[in-house]
Design a protein around this motif. Structure first.
Motif, PDB file in Angstrom:
ATOM      1  N   PRO A 296       0.815  -1.224   0.000  1.00 21.11           N
ATOM      2  CA  PRO A 296       0.000   0.000   0.000  1.00 21.11           C
ATOM      3  C   PRO A 296       0.846   1.270   0.000  1.00 21.11           C
ATOM      4  N   PHE A 297       1.989   1.246   0.702  1.00 21.41           N
ATOM      5  CA  PHE A 297       2.833   2.447   0.690  1.00 21.41           C
ATOM      6  C   PHE A 297       3.387   2.722  -0.705  1.00 21.41           C
TER       7      PHE A 297
ATOM      8  N   ALA B 128      -1.062   6.010   7.410  1.00 21.07           N
ATOM      9  CA  ALA B 128      -1.893   4.875   7.008  1.00 21.07           C
ATOM     10  C   ALA B 128      -1.095   3.599   6.775  1.00 21.07           C
ATOM     11  N   THR B 129       0.201   3.728   6.512  1.00 18.70           N
ATOM     12  CA  THR B 129       0.967   2.560   6.073  1.00 18.70           C
ATOM     13  C   THR B 129       2.165   2.230   6.959  1.00 18.70           C
ATOM     14  N   GLN B 130       2.499   3.075   7.939  1.00 12.01           N
ATOM     15  CA  GLN B 130       3.675   2.837   8.761  1.00 12.01           C
ATOM     16  C   GLN B 130       3.468   1.617   9.659  1.00 12.01           C
ATOM     17  N   ASP B 131       4.573   1.016  10.006  1.00 16.08           N
ATOM     18  CA  ASP B 131       4.574  -0.130  10.912  1.00 16.08           C
ATOM     19  C   ASP B 131       5.683   0.087  11.924  1.00 16.08           C
ATOM     20  N   GLY B 132       5.303   0.378  13.165  1.00 18.13           N
ATOM     21  CA  GLY B 132       6.306   0.644  14.194  1.00 18.13           C
ATOM     22  C   GLY B 132       7.060   1.930  13.966  1.00 18.13           C
ATOM     23  N   GLY B 133       6.447   2.868  13.266  1.00 16.24           N
ATOM     24  CA  GLY B 133       7.063   4.176  13.054  1.00 16.24           C
ATOM     25  C   GLY B 133       7.937   4.295  11.827  1.00 16.24           C
TER      26      GLY B 133
ATOM     27  N   LEU C 150      12.443   3.941   6.576  1.00 18.29           N
ATOM     28  CA  LEU C 150      12.413   5.378   6.813  1.00 18.29           C
ATOM     29  C   LEU C 150      11.335   5.754   7.822  1.00 18.29           C
ATOM     30  N   ASP C 151      11.704   6.631   8.774  1.00 12.12           N
ATOM     31  CA  ASP C 151      10.675   7.252   9.596  1.00 12.12           C
ATOM     32  C   ASP C 151      10.087   8.431   8.820  1.00 12.12           C
TER      33      ASP C 151
END
Length: 256
Positions: free
Chosen positions: A148-149, A233-238, A197-198
Motif C-alpha cells: 500500500p505504501f 496509514a501505512t507505517q509499521d512501528g514508526g 524510513l521514519d
C-alpha cells in the motif's frame, strides 16, 4: 550534450540528497568482480553527485575519481570522502570528463545516467577506458507496486510532482541498454535493496527528488499533507519500507 538544467536541478537539494538518498548493495560490486574487475582497477564515477556510488567502490578497495559538473554536489562529495586519500573529484561532464585517454579501468555511472547524451558518452567512456576496461551503468529502480505504501507513493508523485512523468520516462529499459553496449555487452543483474524510513526521513527522501515541488510552489504543502496521511496509514512501528531493485548493466561499449 547534457541538458545544463539537469546539472543544476539538484543544487538546492544537496542536503536532502546527502542525508536521505539510498546507497547501493555491495552485491553489485561483487557481481562486477565476478566479471573480472579487481580491487586494483581504477574507477571513474561519472555524475558522481554527492559520492554515494564512489563510497561503494572505495569500500571495496578501489581508487575513485568522481566526475561531477554540479559544484554544490561535488563539494558535498569532497567533504564526505575527504578522509580517504584514494578519492578525488574533478569538474567535468559525462560527455567531456577531462580524463586522459586510456586512464580508467572501470567507468561507472549510477543514478545520473538517464540525464546523459547516450551517444556522446559512449564515445567518451570508450576514450577513457584502459585496454582491459569495462563500463558499469546502474541505478536504484523504485518499486511501484507490491505494498500500500509503494502504490500510494506513486499516486502522490503523479498528483503533485512537477515533471515526474517526464523524468520517470528517461530511465532506460533492458533492451536499450544492451543495444547501447553493442557487441561488448556482458550482461545485467538485479539486486533487491531498500531503506527503512521514519516520517522525517521519508519527507527528506521525497524532497531530494528533482520533481518534488519546493516551498512556495502551490503543490508543496498539499504534497506534504498527502505524504503525512500516507505515512500514517501505512507505517509499521514508526517506519515504512522504501523498496528498490538495483539494476546493473556491464560491458565494453562497442558498435555492432
Amino acid at each position: 550534450m547534457t541538458d545544463l538544467r539537469s546539472t543544476e536541478r539538484f543544487s538546492d537539494r544537496v542536503e536532502d540528497y546527502v542525508r536521505y538518498r539510498p546507497d547501493y548493495p555491495r552485491a553489485l560490486v561483487d557481481w562486477l568482480h565476478g566479471l573480472g574487475v579487481h580491487a586494483d582497477w581504477s574507477v571513474a564515477d561519472i555524475g558522481a553527485g554527492t559520492g554515494i556510488s564512489s563510497k561503494l567502490f572505495l569500500d571495496a578497495g578501489h581508487r575513485v575519481t568522481g566526475v561531477e559538473p554540479n559544484a554544490a554536489m561535488r563539494e558535498a562529495a569532497e567533504r564526505w570522502l575527504a578522509a580517504d586519500s584514494r578519492f578525488h573529484a574533478v569538474n567535468g561532464s559525462a560527455e567531456a570528463t577531462g580524463l586522459p585517454d586510456g586512464s580508467i579501468d572501470l567507468v561507472i555511472a549510477g543514478q545520473a545516467f538517464h540525464w546523459f547524451d547516450t551517444e556522446k558518452v559512449r564515445a567518451e567512456f570508450t576514450r577513457v577506458l584502459s585496454p582491459r576496461g569495462l563500463v558499469a551503468v546502474f541505478w536504484n529502480s523504485r518499486r511501484l507496486v507490491g505494498t500500500p505504501f509503494l502504490e500510494g507513493y506513486e499516486r502522490l508523485l503523479h498528483e503533485y510532482g512537477v515533471d515526474y512523468v517526464g523524468v520517470a520516462e528517461r530511465y532506460t529499459d533492458d533492451d536499450s541498454m544492451a543495444r547501447w553496449f553493442g557487441r561488448g555487452y556482458r550482461g545485467m543483474a538485479s539486486f533487491p535493496h531498500g531503506q527503512k524510513l521514519d516520517e522525517e526521513a521519508l519527507r527528506g527522501r521525497l524532497m531530494s527528488s528533482s520533481y518534488a515541488p519546493k516551498p512556495g510552489h502551490p503543490n508543496h504543502e498539499p504534497m506534504l499533507r498527502a505524504l503525512h496521511e500516507l505515512f500514517e496509514a501505512t507505517q509499521d512501528g514508526g517506519t515504512i519500507d522504501f523498496d528498490y531493485d538495483t539494476r546493473v548493466f556491464a560491458g565494453r561499449p562497442e558498435h555492432a
